[in-house]
Scaffold this active site. Structure first.
Site, PDB file in Angstrom:
ATOM      1  N   HIS A 143      28.329 -68.242 -16.347  1.00 57.55           N
ATOM      2  CA  HIS A 143      28.724 -68.239 -17.633  1.00 57.55           C
ATOM      3  C   HIS A 143      30.055 -67.986 -17.297  1.00 57.55           C
ATOM      4  CE1 HIS A 143      29.899 -64.094 -18.388  1.00 57.55           C
ATOM      5  NE2 HIS A 143      29.395 -63.971 -17.356  1.00 57.55           N
TER       6      HIS A 143
ATOM      7  N   LYS B 283      20.908 -76.082 -12.350  1.00 61.59           N
ATOM      8  CA  LYS B 283      19.573 -76.151 -12.371  1.00 61.59           C
ATOM      9  C   LYS B 283      18.365 -77.409 -13.522  1.00 61.59           C
ATOM     10  CE  LYS B 283      20.308 -71.688 -12.137  1.00 61.59           C
ATOM     11  NZ  LYS B 283      20.333 -70.231 -13.137  1.00 61.59           N
TER      12      LYS B 283
ATOM     13  N   LYS C 221      31.509 -57.056 -19.118  1.00 60.17           N
ATOM     14  CA  LYS C 221      32.215 -58.692 -19.269  1.00 60.17           C
ATOM     15  C   LYS C 221      33.134 -58.561 -19.724  1.00 60.17           C
ATOM     16  CE  LYS C 221      27.477 -60.335 -19.729  1.00 60.17           C
ATOM     17  NZ  LYS C 221      26.536 -60.873 -20.273  1.00 60.17           N
TER      18      LYS C 221
ATOM     19  N   GLU D 176      22.705 -73.635 -20.202  1.00 56.19           N
ATOM     20  CA  GLU D 176      21.854 -73.509 -18.957  1.00 56.19           C
ATOM     21  C   GLU D 176      21.104 -73.259 -19.477  1.00 56.19           C
ATOM     22  OE1 GLU D 176      23.952 -69.411 -16.896  1.00 56.19           O
ATOM     23  OE2 GLU D 176      25.156 -70.015 -15.680  1.00 56.19           O
TER      24      GLU D 176
ATOM     25  N   ASP E  72      18.570 -61.971 -25.730  1.00 53.09           N
ATOM     26  CA  ASP E  72      18.899 -60.575 -24.395  1.00 53.09           C
ATOM     27  C   ASP E  72      19.194 -60.313 -25.254  1.00 53.09           C
ATOM     28  OD1 ASP E  72      21.317 -61.967 -24.761  1.00 53.09           O
ATOM     29  OD2 ASP E  72      21.544 -61.630 -21.951  1.00 53.09           O
TER      30      ASP E  72
ATOM     31  N   ASN F 148      25.008 -65.686  -6.589  1.00 54.70           N
ATOM     32  CA  ASN F 148      26.541 -65.094  -7.070  1.00 54.70           C
ATOM     33  C   ASN F 148      25.897 -63.431  -7.354  1.00 54.70           C
ATOM     34  OD1 ASN F 148      27.951 -66.924  -6.134  1.00 54.70           O
ATOM     35  ND2 ASN F 148      28.030 -68.040  -8.124  1.00 54.70           N
ATOM     36  N   THR F 149      25.071 -63.302  -8.310  1.00 50.11           N
ATOM     37  CA  THR F 149      25.060 -61.636  -8.362  1.00 50.11           C
ATOM     38  C   THR F 149      23.712 -61.132  -7.627  1.00 50.11           C
ATOM     39  OG1 THR F 149      22.956 -62.502 -10.082  1.00 50.11           O
ATOM     40  CG2 THR F 149      25.854 -62.138 -10.868  1.00 50.11           C
TER      41      THR F 149
ATOM     42  N   ARG G 177      28.552 -54.427 -12.589  1.00 54.61           N
ATOM     43  CA  ARG G 177      27.762 -54.250 -12.879  1.00 54.61           C
ATOM     44  C   ARG G 177      27.318 -53.289 -11.854  1.00 54.61           C
ATOM     45  NH1 ARG G 177      22.909 -58.887 -13.946  1.00 54.61           N
ATOM     46  NH2 ARG G 177      25.285 -59.935 -15.239  1.00 54.61           N
TER      47      ARG G 177
ATOM     48  N   GLY H 181      19.398 -69.664 -21.401  1.00 53.89           N
ATOM     49  CA  GLY H 181      20.241 -70.110 -22.454  1.00 53.89           C
ATOM     50  C   GLY H 181      21.197 -70.091 -22.768  1.00 53.89           C
ATOM     51  N   HIS H 182      22.207 -70.056 -22.110  1.00 52.46           N
ATOM     52  CA  HIS H 182      23.348 -69.347 -22.605  1.00 52.46           C
ATOM     53  C   HIS H 182      24.070 -70.368 -23.345  1.00 52.46           C
ATOM     54  CE1 HIS H 182      24.884 -65.212 -19.997  1.00 52.46           C
ATOM     55  NE2 HIS H 182      23.963 -66.038 -19.303  1.00 52.46           N
TER      56      HIS H 182
ATOM     57  N   ASP I 159      22.135 -58.931 -25.131  1.00 48.16           N
ATOM     58  CA  ASP I 159      23.829 -58.386 -25.209  1.00 48.16           C
ATOM     59  C   ASP I 159      23.793 -59.509 -26.149  1.00 48.16           C
ATOM     60  OD1 ASP I 159      23.687 -60.244 -23.167  1.00 48.16           O
ATOM     61  OD2 ASP I 159      25.957 -59.949 -22.694  1.00 48.16           O
TER      62      ASP I 159
ATOM     63  N   SER J 101      24.090 -56.179 -19.647  1.00 51.30           N
ATOM     64  CA  SER J 101      23.223 -57.660 -20.347  1.00 51.30           C
ATOM     65  C   SER J 101      21.459 -56.890 -19.859  1.00 51.30           C
ATOM     66  CB  SER J 101      23.048 -58.641 -19.501  1.00 51.30           C
ATOM     67  OG  SER J 101      23.264 -60.024 -20.274  1.00 51.30           O
ATOM     68  N   HIS J 102      20.642 -58.252 -19.657  1.00 51.71           N
ATOM     69  CA  HIS J 102      19.296 -57.669 -19.678  1.00 51.71           C
ATOM     70  C   HIS J 102      18.943 -56.539 -18.447  1.00 51.71           C
ATOM     71  CE1 HIS J 102      20.410 -60.882 -17.089  1.00 51.71           C
ATOM     72  NE2 HIS J 102      19.476 -60.468 -16.458  1.00 51.71           N
TER      73      HIS J 102
ATOM     74  N   ARG K 212      20.293 -73.065  -3.876  1.00 54.57           N
ATOM     75  CA  ARG K 212      21.496 -72.507  -3.733  1.00 54.57           C
ATOM     76  C   ARG K 212      21.417 -70.874  -3.521  1.00 54.57           C
ATOM     77  NH1 ARG K 212      21.901 -69.027  -8.816  1.00 54.57           N
ATOM     78  NH2 ARG K 212      24.500 -69.356  -8.271  1.00 54.57           N
ATOM     79  N   ALA K 213      22.447 -70.575  -3.820  1.00 51.16           N
ATOM     80  CA  ALA K 213      23.123 -68.447  -3.485  1.00 51.16           C
ATOM     81  C   ALA K 213      22.994 -67.961  -4.638  1.00 51.16           C
ATOM     82  CB  ALA K 213      23.290 -68.383  -2.061  1.00 51.16           C
TER      83      ALA K 213
ATOM     84  N   ASP L 101      23.740 -62.789 -25.350  1.00 48.35           N
ATOM     85  CA  ASP L 101      24.440 -64.375 -25.199  1.00 48.35           C
ATOM     86  C   ASP L 101      23.473 -65.112 -25.029  1.00 48.35           C
ATOM     87  OD1 ASP L 101      24.558 -62.975 -22.623  1.00 48.35           O
ATOM     88  OD2 ASP L 101      26.178 -62.842 -22.725  1.00 48.35           O
ATOM     89  N   ARG L 102      22.555 -65.336 -24.813  1.00 51.01           N
ATOM     90  CA  ARG L 102      21.514 -66.095 -24.466  1.00 51.01           C
ATOM     91  C   ARG L 102      20.172 -65.684 -25.159  1.00 51.01           C
ATOM     92  NH1 ARG L 102      18.176 -64.949 -19.942  1.00 51.01           N
ATOM     93  NH2 ARG L 102      18.005 -63.021 -19.372  1.00 51.01           N
TER      94      ARG L 102
END
Length: 452
Positions: free
Chosen positions: A296, A273, A109, A313, A235, A417-418, A10, A316-317, A237, A99-100, A414-415, A239-240
């Site tokens: 995802h 979560k 992806k 998730e 969203d 990832n993105t 991305r 909304g995935h 694309d 994506s969003h 948590r950290a 997927d959510r």
């Protein structure tokens, strides 16, 4: 920050994703794909068709033929991996989507052999691209496929029983790509549906295409109030999904509870979560509920490993292996939700039966890429011997950061990832306790930060 992320690639168009970088990505990916054919689709951003040509040049230079499907939702791109196209089954698919993210962003992806290409594979790909010379240009090799029509036909066939159901549906495509398939599916099923912001427009003129953010739901909520029984929002694309009733904004974990009602003792994978209510209620019903890492790609891998029927998730995935292919598809999730209504399930009534809990939204704590994982390790260390006034810890789960189970609820840190942030979330059967857990964990995070 690098364009090579945990779950995808991305970056900003031209500045980071340009002719050179994207052609190299295509060329490097070609060497990771065993078969000859790769299906590629793109979202509504104005630069997506440009990136398509750059990516095709790289894939072609690497010896691959591209199956081009044009403008489609991400789930349509995934769907092509499970279909034959004039005797050809693709060995991989790539979706060009931001994506969003804001409109100047775009990304990829990637699915290889029906599995997500992510994590270490993406990081290694990045190193390879950075060390590479520009590949030599070859003749363009693209076969056009009509994935969109095939997908629409599949959905209409699978949900024939919903034909002409009387529910009044309102929906918001957020000017993303849901609008290229959803109206046609609703129309062919003769459903009473009214959409807003259906026209794909990558500048997102009406609102940001992220249905997990409350302010992006203002218009669809107003339409629901006036004209609908149920509302859906998507969203960028598709997927959510967000699902709204007159009483609830149903998050992904509560959707999973509803979806699993008509499955026989399913295996359901949730992320760290998800509400404890989801895990407890699934277990009470005889389902096998598994907690796993956020993301995802992570959830798809775990689903395959444990042969799960469903995964979710909070954002909304929603992933269905039950009667479907096991990837996150907001269009399919829409039809499965309508199916529950068709079967006479009262969504609000079912949710009202669940124990009441008070939970925070995701709370983000700013930090840096270098520090975020170090802070998590330090927090884990501090939890071994917490301050005297820290709430009593029942146990801890370390599947992704740390989820601390307290007497009346839990806290998560948590950290991401993105992005360079820590993500926290808190839940309790008592509103004051939820606040107490939040304050206690936040002060621990501050202690961890200061000690580094």
């Amino acid at each position: 920050m690098s364009i090579y992320r945990e779950y995808d690639i991305r970056g900003i168009f031209e500045k980071e994703l340009n002719k050179e970088s994207v052609t190299k990505i295509g060329y490097a990916l070609a060497s990771k794909i065993s078969g000859k054919y790769v299906s590629v689709g793109y979202d509504a951003r104005s630069h997506s068709p440009i990136l398509f040509e750059y990516l095709v040049a790289g894939l072609n230079a690497g010896g691959k033929t591209v199956l081009g499907m044009g403008l489609v939702p991400t789930p349509v791109n995934y769907f092509t991996n499970y279909q034959e196209w004039d005797g050809i089954t693709p060995s991989a698919s790539i979706m060009i989507t931001g994506s969003h993210n804001p409109s100047e962003y775009n990304g990829f992806k990637i699915t290889v052999d029906k599995a997500p290409f992510f994590g270490e594979d993406i990081y290694a790909l990045g190193e390879e691209c950075e060390a590479m010379e520009m590949p030599k240009a070859v003749e363009r090799d693209v076969i056009e496929i009509d994935a969109k029509s095939r997908y629409i036909d599949f959905m209409v066939d699978a949900f024939q029983h919903l034909k002409a159901m009387p529910t009044k549906i309102v929906y918001d495509c957020g000017n993303g790509v849901a609008g290229v398939v959803l109206p046609k599916i609703f129309e062919r099923l003769q459903l009473h549906a009214k959409g807003i912001y259906v026209e794909p427009d990558g500048t997102f003129p009406n609102h940001h295409p992220d249905p997990s953010v409350e302010k992006n739901l203002v218009d669809i909520k107003a339409l629901l109030e006036k004209e609908g029984d149920i509302a859906f929002a998507y969203d960028g694309d598709a997927d959510r999904i967000a699902v709204l009733t007159h009483k609830n904004n149903i998050k992904g974990d509560m959707m999973a509870l509803l979806y699993s009602m008509n499955m026989d003792k399913p295996t359901v994978v949730g992320e760290v979560k998800c509400s404890q209510v989801m895990y407890d209620e699934l277990t009470r019903r005889g389902a096998n509920a598994i907690m796993y890492k956020t993301g995802h790609s992570n959830l798809k891998v775990k689903m395959k490993e444990v042969n799960a029927d469903l995964a979710c998730e909070v954002s909304g995935h929603v992933f269905f292996k039950n009667r479907y292919f096991g990837y996150d598809d907001a269009i399919y999730a829409t039809l499965r939700m309508l199916e529950l209504l068709y079967e006479g399930i009262d969504l609000d009534g079912e949710l009202a039966k669940l124990p009441q809990v008070f939970s925070t939204e995701e709370i983000k704590v700013e930090t840096t890429e270098e520090q975020k994982f170090k802070i998590i390790e330090k927090v884990k260390e501090l939890l071994k011997n917490p301050p005297a006034d820290f709430p009593h810890i029942k146990d801890m789960i370390f599947v992704d950061g740390v989820r601390i189970n307290f007497e009346k609820g839990w806290g998560l840190v948590r950290a991401s990832n993105t992005t360079p942030v820590l993500v926290t979330r808190f839940e309790s059967t008592d509103a004051q306790e939820a606040k107490r857990y939040e304050d206690a964990v936040n002060s621990l995070i501050e202690m961890a930060k200061k000690s580094l």
